[in-house]
Design an enzyme around this catalytic site. Structure first.
Site, mmCIF file in Angstrom:
data_model
loop_
_atom_site.group_PDB
_atom_site.id
_atom_site.type_symbol
_atom_site.label_atom_id
_atom_site.label_comp_id
_atom_site.label_asym_id
_atom_site.label_seq_id
_atom_site.Cartn_x
_atom_site.Cartn_y
_atom_site.Cartn_z
ATOM 1 N N LYS A 5 0.832 -1.212 0.000
ATOM 2 C CA LYS A 5 0.000 0.000 0.000
ATOM 3 C C LYS A 5 0.864 1.260 0.000
ATOM 4 O O LYS A 5 0.396 2.328 -0.353
ATOM 5 C CB LYS A 5 -0.990 -0.035 1.157
ATOM 6 C CG LYS A 5 -2.077 -1.097 0.906
ATOM 7 C CD LYS A 5 -3.384 -0.837 1.609
ATOM 8 C CE LYS A 5 -4.549 -1.486 0.874
ATOM 9 N NZ LYS A 5 -4.797 -2.883 1.232
ATOM 10 N N GLU A 47 1.289 1.654 -3.646
ATOM 11 C CA GLU A 47 -0.017 2.030 -4.204
ATOM 12 C C GLU A 47 -0.298 3.514 -3.995
ATOM 13 O O GLU A 47 -0.755 4.211 -4.908
ATOM 14 C CB GLU A 47 -1.118 1.194 -3.535
ATOM 15 C CG GLU A 47 -2.525 1.535 -4.011
ATOM 16 C CD GLU A 47 -3.595 0.893 -3.134
ATOM 17 O OE1 GLU A 47 -3.467 0.909 -1.893
ATOM 18 O OE2 GLU A 47 -4.583 0.374 -3.693
#
Ligand code: SF4
Ligand code: SF4
Ligand code: SF4
Ligand code: FES
Ligand code: FES
Lengths: 165, 588
Positions: free
Chosen positions: B359, B362
């Site tokens: 993440k 991301e």
């Protein structure tokens, strides 16, 4: 670099090799050997093609290539210089020979000069310990060397090239 | 009893299953043998020789590899064995960069512990200084080869469990190192940032790219309104960092700690998980009704997304266009919430606490910036949050429980179970009947998609439509499942994929449990229990019942899958080539 001009026919040969070995166990090492015979070394593009062809990861291929001394990541020169770092030669100062070569060719061990003429490597005992320290240029053996001999020897090859043109 | 053999270990008779190893048999007998490279189910290659024992052969043998046999006599402790183990360890330590004081893994380092356990007083060998460069170009993963002991656990997990194979042992002799091909930075490889290598590593050679300083800076900046959100799996594991038993849910203490760290608001990513279900459920219903691209595959796991972009570029249209929940939340915070509270969105700084290293990567994707500002500004892992709590001197274990802030802190049990494998699927299947018929299903729990099988399938009939669903966790399993889908061998309507084996509870950003724990208990099951407990005790268990989510639609978004939703909550993907030719690195 020299590889690109005739890439197509080399690439075709490579694909044939891959096809021949595909699906057999332990295919990677023989394929790498044959590929190195075609290209003289194993650049990334070749390793990538082999990885894709044999359905293994590039990391796998690179791990094998860098584990075995017989594979090279760098192109080899027309004149392959090998300096013996075996015990006898080492004791008699072959380290200094290697340094001298590296200095005048402006490359490190394992590399190739930009013009493709010389590549420089260290090797193990070549069985000529009586002549220590020893280096080989292709199949010619040079023994009892001192660093001062090196410029002359290199020059003789450069001159030979210049004449040939 | 023919499936068992009897052997003696240190004079004690042991019955062990045929095919087990001396190490496993010793465990049955309650005899401890030190190990280092061994990690059950991941790395069983006998590389380090720390576990040597005397089996009456010419030389000492590695217990983690040596098979039991009828009548075998094993000695695990003798002067020769102790000396051999010590020499092995001293050799490893001789070239190891021993900087325990400033090492992330100090106090949780298997190498450090072993050195104490084996009573190493002196290192008798002079090691060569290694001085390998540290690779910290990835947004998620930092590799420091100077602390690597070449146990190969990371290589095995990446190659065999995740089938990514971004790293290998390369080069030879004392230059041997774990690296990517051509020593490329991990950033330029098909690495999916899952962090499974980090949680497998016994030492400080692998760690996440830290965002702690950036978060401290934001917290210290008076101009910024700093909002934190926490993913469901974080509460199921954070307690471990403070010595609480595995599987202890610490939601209340975690919220309390975050408030003490002076975040302006503490929200629950679960709220956005409920929002995700509304969007993704609607997407599924629409694709089924309108003959759209099926199967629909979940998109909550950014490790999985990058894997798909590299390895299944032909299936990108199968991916749900939904952003992952924390990104949706970030977008809502910088639009809806900013407007509602009258805060300039450029002054909002969103921090996500995630069980996940992917993440981090991301959040840096340029397309995830619906409002013109990044949806999420920084991601920290569960481990990093623990470090911040410790650094701030907060006595975590004795904190009083506190509640998430309103109005965005409300979540349902369906949102919580996102943290375990099968959870997104189950949450979706709880709401799909409502989306199709306007009625809630009678059965809330869908146990067929729970549990630790690598690939799980279920069939469910809703309003006369049969929905075939599959769940895979761990990218090796995902690859297997998708190859069947690609070839047409299997057909599904809906697939959930999580990059990490076990789902987010065992994500790459979670507290690291050493091999001694992972070889004994199934972390995934233990942590998942905490998640399912919270679901069971929730008063609301359907995402579509979440009043906050209902308000999002009434006040701002309109319909699930509507225009505004698409603007804020959905995204797109790109085809990524593995090792594009132009990153041929300069061989020096
Ligand atoms: S990896 Fe372990 S032994 Fe090495 S410096 Fe870090 S804590 Fe110390
Ligand atoms: S983060 Fe995941 S994909 Fe990347 S190297 Fe580690 S295990 Fe492999
Ligand atoms: S990086 Fe860690 S897991 Fe990988 S080989 Fe080195 S010590 Fe082992
Ligand atoms: S050591 Fe150089 S030839 Fe033998
Ligand atoms: S060889 Fe057994 S633990 Fe490493």
């Amino acid at each position: 670099m020299g590889v690109c001009c005739c890439k197509d026919s080399k690439e075709q040969k490579l694909d044939e090799i891959i096809a021949r070995y595909k699906g057999t166990r332990g295919a990677l090492i023989p394929v790498l050997h044959e590929a190195q015979e075609i290209y003289g070394y194993l650049p990334m593009s070749v390793q990538k093609r082999i990885a894709e062809g044999l359905n293994v990861s590039l990391a796998d291929v690179y791990g094998v290539v860098t584990f075995y001394t017989q594979f090279s990541l760098e192109p080899k020169g027309k004149y392959k210089i090998n300096v013996c770092l075996g015990t006898a030669c080492y004791v008699k100062g072959s380290g200094a020979i290697l340094d001298k070569l590296s200095q005048i060719l402006k490359i490190k061990s394992g590399q190739c000069t930009k013009d493709g003429l010389f590549s420089l490597d260290a090797c193990r005992c070549v069985g000529a310990c009586g002549l220590a320290p020893v280096m080989m240029i292709n199949d010619d053996v040079y023994g009892r060397l001192t660093p001062d001999d090196i410029p002359g020897i290199i020059k003789s090859y450069r001159d030979k090239e210049a004449e040939a043109v | 009893m023919s499936d068992f053999v009897t052997l003696t270990i240190d004079g004690k008779e042991v019955k062990a299953p045929v095919g087990s190893t001396v190490l496993e048999a010793a465990k049955l007998a309650g005899i401890h043998i030190p190990t280092l490279c061994y990690l059950k189910g991941v790395n069983e290659i006998g590389a380090c020789r720390m576990c040597v024992v005397d089996v009456g052969a010419k030389s000492l043998q590695a217990a983690c590899m040596y098979p039991v046999a009828e009548g075998l006599k094993v000695v695990t402790n003798s002067p020769e064995i102790r000396e051999s183990r010590r020499v092995t360890l001293e050799l490893i330590l001789s070239s190891h960069e021993k900087k325990c004081l400033s090492c992330v893994r100090s106090r949780n380092c298997e190498l450090q512990k072993l050195a104490r356990d084996l009573n190493i007083q002196d290192i008798r060998f002079e090691g060569a200084e290694q001085n390998f460069p540290i690779d910290d170009l990835s947004h998620s993963i930092v590799r420091d080869p100077n602390k690597c002991i070449l146990c190969r656990r990371c290589v095995s997990v990446c190659k065999y469990i995740q089938t990514v194979s971004a790293i290998e042992t390369v080069d030879r002799g004392y230059k041997t190192i774990v690296a990517s091909p051509f020593h490329m930075p991990l950033r330029d490889t098909p690495c999916v940032n899952c962090g499974q290598c980090i949680v497998a590593c016994p030492t400080g050679a692998l760690r996440e790219k830290s965002s702690i300083e950036k978060v401290w800076d934001a917290l210290g900046n008076e101009d910024l309104y700093v909002i934190v959100q926490t993913a469901p799996a974080v509460r199921a594991a954070l307690g471990e960092e403070f010595g609480l038993p595995i599987g202890t849910p610490v939601t209340g203490k975690m919220v309390s700690a975050l408030k003490k760290l002076k975040f302006d608001k503490v929200f629950d990513t679960d709220t956005a998980a409920d929002l995700t279900i509304m969007e993704e459920g609607t997407e599924l219903v629409n694709r089924i009704k309108n003959n759209g691209k099926l199967p629909l595959i979940t998109s909550c796991s950014p490790g999985w997304i990058k894997f798909c972009e590299h390895n299944f570029p032909d299936m990108l249209d199968n991916l749900s266009t939904c952003k992952s929940p924390h990104e949706m939340f970030g977008a809502m915070l910088k639009s809806y919430y900013a407007e509602k509270m009258g805060i300039d969105p450029s002054k909002i700084f969103v921090v996500s606490v995630m069980p996940c290293t992917a993440k981090k990567f991301e959040s840096k994707r340029s397309e995830l910036a619906s409002t013109g500002y990044p949806d999420v500004d920084e991601v920290i892992t569960t481990r990093e949050l623990a470090e911040m709590i410790k650094e701030a001197g907060i006595d975590f274990v004795n904190l009083e429980d506190e509640k998430f802030d309103d109005p965005m802190g409300e979540a349902t049990g369906a949102g919580v179970i996102f943290g375990a494998t099968g959870g997104v699927m189950e949450a979706a299947l709880r709401s799909v009947p409502y989306l199709l018929t306007g009625k809630d299903p009678e059965q809330v729990e869908i146990k067929a998609v729970r549990g630790e099988d690598g690939i799980k399938t279920a069939e469910l009939e809703v309003a006369g439509i049969k929905i075939r669903a599959a769940v895979a966790h761990g990218l090796g399993n995902a690859r297997k499942l998708l190859e069947k889908v690609r070839s047409g061998e299997e057909t599904y309507h809906f697939i959930e994929i999580m990059a990490c084996p076990g789902g987010c509870v065992t994500g790459g950003g979670q507290p690291i449990q050493p091999a001694s724990v992972r070889n004994e208990i199934d972390l995934r099951t233990e942590r998942a229990k905490a998640i399912y407990q919270e679901d069971e005790s929730s008063t609301m268990r359907f995402s579509h019942h979440n009043p906050t989510v209902q308000k999002f639609y009434e006040e701002y978004l309109g319909e699930p899958g509507g225009h505004k939703s698409h603007e804020l909550l959905h995204t797109h993907y790109i085809v990524r080539e593995n090792y594009p030719e132009d990153c041929v690195c300069d061989p020096q």
